[in-house]
Design a protein around this motif. Structure first.
Motif, PDB file in Angstrom:
ATOM      1  N   LEU A 194       0.821  -1.201   0.000  1.00  0.00           N
ATOM      2  CA  LEU A 194       0.000   0.000   0.000  1.00  0.00           C
ATOM      3  C   LEU A 194       0.859   1.256   0.000  1.00  0.00           C
ATOM      4  CD1 LEU A 194      -2.951   0.973   0.105  1.00  0.00           C
ATOM      5  CD2 LEU A 194      -2.722   1.060   2.584  1.00  0.00           C
ATOM      6  N   ASN A 195       1.907   1.257   0.813  1.00  0.00           N
ATOM      7  CA  ASN A 195       2.820   2.406   0.833  1.00  0.00           C
ATOM      8  C   ASN A 195       3.326   2.726  -0.568  1.00  0.00           C
ATOM      9  OD1 ASN A 195       2.512   2.212   3.573  1.00  0.00           O
ATOM     10  ND2 ASN A 195       4.637   1.705   4.011  1.00  0.00           N
ATOM     11  N   GLN A 196       3.797   1.679  -1.247  1.00  0.00           N
ATOM     12  CA  GLN A 196       4.382   1.865  -2.573  1.00  0.00           C
ATOM     13  C   GLN A 196       3.332   2.280  -3.592  1.00  0.00           C
ATOM     14  OE1 GLN A 196       6.126  -1.963  -3.168  1.00  0.00           O
ATOM     15  NE2 GLN A 196       7.393  -1.792  -1.345  1.00  0.00           N
ATOM     16  N   LEU A 197       2.195   1.615  -3.563  1.00  0.00           N
ATOM     17  CA  LEU A 197       1.185   1.865  -4.582  1.00  0.00           C
ATOM     18  C   LEU A 197       0.528   3.232  -4.422  1.00  0.00           C
ATOM     19  CD1 LEU A 197      -0.410  -1.668  -4.815  1.00  0.00           C
ATOM     20  CD2 LEU A 197       1.047  -0.556  -6.495  1.00  0.00           C
ATOM     21  N   VAL A 198       0.349   3.662  -3.184  1.00  0.00           N
ATOM     22  CA  VAL A 198      -0.226   4.990  -2.966  1.00  0.00           C
ATOM     23  C   VAL A 198       0.668   6.059  -3.584  1.00  0.00           C
ATOM     24  CG1 VAL A 198      -0.657   6.744  -1.205  1.00  0.00           C
ATOM     25  CG2 VAL A 198      -1.652   4.476  -0.962  1.00  0.00           C
ATOM     26  N   MET A 199       1.984   5.945  -3.343  1.00  0.00           N
ATOM     27  CA  MET A 199       2.903   6.935  -3.891  1.00  0.00           C
ATOM     28  C   MET A 199       2.951   6.849  -5.416  1.00  0.00           C
ATOM     29  SD  MET A 199       3.474   8.266  -1.084  1.00  0.00           S
ATOM     30  CE  MET A 199       4.283   9.616  -1.923  1.00  0.00           C
ATOM     31  N   SER A 200       2.921   5.618  -5.921  1.00  0.00           N
ATOM     32  CA  SER A 200       2.942   5.438  -7.369  1.00  0.00           C
ATOM     33  C   SER A 200       1.699   6.048  -8.012  1.00  0.00           C
ATOM     34  CB  SER A 200       3.030   3.937  -7.694  1.00  0.00           C
ATOM     35  OG  SER A 200       2.973   3.718  -9.078  1.00  0.00           O
ATOM     36  N   ILE A 201       0.548   5.791  -7.415  1.00  0.00           N
ATOM     37  CA  ILE A 201      -0.711   6.325  -7.943  1.00  0.00           C
ATOM     38  C   ILE A 201      -0.707   7.846  -7.904  1.00  0.00           C
ATOM     39  CG2 ILE A 201      -3.188   6.486  -7.482  1.00  0.00           C
ATOM     40  CD1 ILE A 201      -2.932   3.568  -6.380  1.00  0.00           C
ATOM     41  N   ALA A 202      -0.147   8.403  -6.840  1.00  0.00           N
ATOM     42  CA  ALA A 202      -0.134   9.859  -6.692  1.00  0.00           C
ATOM     43  C   ALA A 202       0.768  10.537  -7.710  1.00  0.00           C
ATOM     44  CB  ALA A 202       0.302  10.232  -5.278  1.00  0.00           C
ATOM     45  N   LEU A 203       1.901   9.904  -8.039  1.00  0.00           N
ATOM     46  CA  LEU A 203       2.877  10.550  -8.919  1.00  0.00           C
ATOM     47  C   LEU A 203       2.642  10.264 -10.403  1.00  0.00           C
ATOM     48  CD1 LEU A 203       6.232  10.126  -6.940  1.00  0.00           C
ATOM     49  CD2 LEU A 203       4.809  12.149  -7.157  1.00  0.00           C
ATOM     50  N   ARG A 204       2.021   9.135 -10.722  1.00  0.00           N
ATOM     51  CA  ARG A 204       1.863   8.764 -12.130  1.00  0.00           C
ATOM     52  C   ARG A 204       1.200   9.845 -12.977  1.00  0.00           C
ATOM     53  NH1 ARG A 204      -1.323   4.291 -11.843  1.00  0.00           N
ATOM     54  NH2 ARG A 204       0.460   2.914 -11.537  1.00  0.00           N
ATOM     55  N   PRO A 205       0.108  10.480 -12.514  1.00  0.00           N
ATOM     56  CA  PRO A 205      -0.538  11.491 -13.370  1.00  0.00           C
ATOM     57  C   PRO A 205       0.370  12.648 -13.766  1.00  0.00           C
ATOM     58  CG  PRO A 205      -1.978  10.856 -11.562  1.00  0.00           C
ATOM     59  CD  PRO A 205      -0.637  10.262 -11.266  1.00  0.00           C
ATOM     60  N   ILE A 206       1.389  12.922 -12.962  1.00  0.00           N
ATOM     61  CA  ILE A 206       2.301  14.012 -13.280  1.00  0.00           C
ATOM     62  C   ILE A 206       2.970  13.776 -14.629  1.00  0.00           C
ATOM     63  CG2 ILE A 206       4.527  15.031 -12.584  1.00  0.00           C
ATOM     64  CD1 ILE A 206       3.568  14.699  -9.689  1.00  0.00           C
ATOM     65  N   PHE A 207       3.176  12.519 -14.971  1.00  0.00           N
ATOM     66  CA  PHE A 207       3.860  12.180 -16.217  1.00  0.00           C
ATOM     67  C   PHE A 207       2.891  11.954 -17.377  1.00  0.00           C
ATOM     68  CE2 PHE A 207       6.658  11.085 -12.762  1.00  0.00           C
ATOM     69  CZ  PHE A 207       7.902  11.457 -13.203  1.00  0.00           C
ATOM     70  N   HIS A 208       1.605  12.000 -17.107  1.00  0.00           N
ATOM     71  CA  HIS A 208       0.632  11.689 -18.152  1.00  0.00           C
ATOM     72  C   HIS A 208      -0.353  12.824 -18.418  1.00  0.00           C
ATOM     73  CE1 HIS A 208       2.019   7.595 -17.053  1.00  0.00           C
ATOM     74  NE2 HIS A 208       1.818   7.356 -18.331  1.00  0.00           N
ATOM     75  N   GLN A 209      -0.038  14.014 -17.944  1.00  0.00           N
ATOM     76  CA  GLN A 209      -0.929  15.146 -18.170  1.00  0.00           C
ATOM     77  C   GLN A 209      -0.258  16.234 -19.001  1.00  0.00           C
ATOM     78  OE1 GLN A 209      -2.662  16.572 -14.507  1.00  0.00           O
ATOM     79  NE2 GLN A 209      -3.342  14.549 -13.887  1.00  0.00           N
ATOM     80  N   GLY A 210       0.790  15.876 -19.721  1.00  0.00           N
ATOM     81  CA  GLY A 210       1.480  16.855 -20.549  1.00  0.00           C
ATOM     82  C   GLY A 210       0.671  17.220 -21.775  1.00  0.00           C
ATOM     83  N   GLN A 211       0.623  18.507 -22.090  1.00  0.00           N
ATOM     84  CA  GLN A 211      -0.126  18.990 -23.241  1.00  0.00           C
ATOM     85  C   GLN A 211       0.769  19.421 -24.397  1.00  0.00           C
ATOM     86  OE1 GLN A 211      -3.490  18.765 -23.234  1.00  0.00           O
ATOM     87  NE2 GLN A 211      -3.269  17.848 -21.200  1.00  0.00           N
ATOM     88  N   GLY A 212       2.008  19.802 -24.097  1.00  0.00           N
ATOM     89  CA  GLY A 212       2.897  20.295 -25.142  1.00  0.00           C
ATOM     90  C   GLY A 212       3.538  19.174 -25.940  1.00  0.00           C
ATOM     91  N   ARG A 213       4.278  19.558 -26.942  1.00  0.00           N
ATOM     92  CA  ARG A 213       4.883  18.583 -27.856  1.00  0.00           C
ATOM     93  C   ARG A 213       5.848  17.658 -27.136  1.00  0.00           C
ATOM     94  NH1 ARG A 213       9.536  18.747 -31.255  1.00  0.00           N
ATOM     95  NH2 ARG A 213      10.017  20.833 -30.474  1.00  0.00           N
ATOM     96  N   HIS A 214       6.718  18.202 -26.312  1.00  0.00           N
ATOM     97  CA  HIS A 214       7.717  17.379 -25.634  1.00  0.00           C
ATOM     98  C   HIS A 214       7.095  16.535 -24.525  1.00  0.00           C
ATOM     99  CE1 HIS A 214      11.199  19.024 -27.681  1.00  0.00           C
ATOM    100  NE2 HIS A 214      10.799  20.257 -27.415  1.00  0.00           N
ATOM    101  N   ALA A 215       6.353  17.186 -23.625  1.00  0.00           N
ATOM    102  CA  ALA A 215       5.839  16.499 -22.446  1.00  0.00           C
ATOM    103  C   ALA A 215       4.808  15.438 -22.807  1.00  0.00           C
ATOM    104  CB  ALA A 215       5.240  17.512 -21.476  1.00  0.00           C
ATOM    105  N   ALA A 216       3.933  15.728 -23.744  1.00  0.00           N
ATOM    106  CA  ALA A 216       2.887  14.764 -24.104  1.00  0.00           C
ATOM    107  C   ALA A 216       3.484  13.505 -24.708  1.00  0.00           C
ATOM    108  CB  ALA A 216       1.898  15.412 -25.073  1.00  0.00           C
ATOM    109  N   ARG A 217       4.545  13.670 -25.479  1.00  0.00           N
ATOM    110  CA  ARG A 217       5.146  12.516 -26.144  1.00  0.00           C
ATOM    111  C   ARG A 217       6.022  11.698 -25.196  1.00  0.00           C
ATOM    112  NH1 ARG A 217       8.485  14.987 -28.844  1.00  0.00           N
ATOM    113  NH2 ARG A 217      10.228  14.423 -27.512  1.00  0.00           N
ATOM    114  N   ALA A 218       6.742  12.364 -24.326  1.00  0.00           N
ATOM    115  CA  ALA A 218       7.785  11.688 -23.560  1.00  0.00           C
ATOM    116  C   ALA A 218       7.379  11.302 -22.143  1.00  0.00           C
ATOM    117  CB  ALA A 218       9.024  12.596 -23.493  1.00  0.00           C
TER     118      ALA A 218
END
Length: 309
Positions: A134-158
């Motif tokens: 639970l410790n690990q998954l809570v942190m993973s769930i919390a941080l994952r969206p940071i990498f998947h909400q990019g709108q620009g050319r670089h962030a959205a792709r990478a």
């Protein structure tokens, strides 16, 4: 394997010695910026000027480039560190964030946990996952969206590629940790290790095209690894993560052996994770002079993430 040197934090200013970039790092960095190849030359004057501008930014400025963390995360981090935390306390806090609840339910019913019956409530999910999971998954769930909400050319792709490396690095810290290591801090540092790069991509997306140089020189890419590690440390410090996390990403002078051990663990985990991400399916004989622990970690990564995909 790259050098085991690490970025150094000196109380408000990060000083980052140059790391020896492994072939996997240069391959990863090239792919991240969608380049066909790197020129084997030092950074251009335009690239140097850009890096100087970026280095002048403070932790709050880097953090502002990223999506906001769930509001309950600071409380969750304090709670999951307690050895006497009860399931009911976790359920009460987790229930405040519907997105966390939904993801925890999905994971509790995933093949990884292979439950015999469907988990239909949050209390059941907490029991199935266990305290460490639970410790690990809570942190993973919390941080994952940071990498998947990019709108620009670089962030959205990478963003997905950066998350793939972050998740593997965090997994590898647990496989490489020794008795006495702070596994929670190491795991969280692994998950956070690419925040600086993600913020860099968002910064590039916010600039007008004429002001961004080609970014295709190998000398620049060799500098990015320690620089973005320092930026990651500034971000997590601004967010109020446990001090050990920032120290693992960019250790502070005089903080003692534990900080150095955690920093080396995170860098080693990232090196193994990077190799597996860029070159999956290698056999032990193809891993060079790696230790038995590194070889086992690579094999575990291969099994875990090949199965997940």
């Amino acid at each position: 394997m790259g050098s085991t040197q690490t970025a150094v934090y000196t109380g408000g200013e990060f000083v980052s010695p140059t790391l020896e970039a492994s072939p996997e790092w240069l391959q990863f960095s090239t792919r991240l910026l969608a380049l066909s190849r790197l020129k084997d030359v030092p950074p251009s004057s335009g690239e140097q000027a850009l890096m100087q501008r970026l280095q002048a930014q403070k932790g709050s400025q880097w953090a502002d480039l990223l999506p906001r963390l769930p509001a309950v995360l600071p409380q969750l981090m304090r709670l999951v560190r307690r050895e006497d935390v009860s399931g009911s306390e976790l359920v009460q806090l987790l229930s405040r964030d519907p997105s966390l609840v939904g993801e925890l339910m999905r994971l509790a019913n995933s093949p990884r946990y292979r439950t015999e019956r469907e988990i239909t409530d949050l209390s059941g999910a907490v029991m199935v996952l266990g305290q460490q999971g639970l410790n690990q998954l809570v942190m993973s769930i919390a941080l994952r969206p940071i990498f998947h909400q990019g709108q620009g050319r670089h962030a959205a792709r990478a963003g997905t590629l950066l998350w793939d490396l972050s998740e593997r690095t965090a997994f590898a810290t647990l496989r490489l940790a020794n008795a006495g290591d702070d596994e929670f801090a190491a795991y969280l540092a692994g998950l956070s290790s690419q925040l600086g790069l993600m913020a860099l991509l968002r910064a590039l997306d916010g600039m007008s095209a004429p002001s961004v140089p080609p970014l295709d020189r190998e000398g620049l890419h060799r500098q990015l690894r320690p620089l973005t590690a320092a930026w990651s440390a500034q971000i997590v410090e601004h967010w109020g993560f446990p001090p050990k996390v920032a120290e693992a990403l960019a250790p502070r002078p005089g903080r003692g052996a534990e900080s150095a051990v955690l920093a080396q663990l995170v860098w080693l985990a990232q090196s193994v994770a990077l190799r597996q991400l860029m070159q999956p399916g290698l056999q032990p004989a193809q891993l060079g002079d790696w230790s038995a622990a590194q070889q086992r970690c690579y094999a575990d990564l291969d099994r875990e993430f090949s199965a997940a995909s």
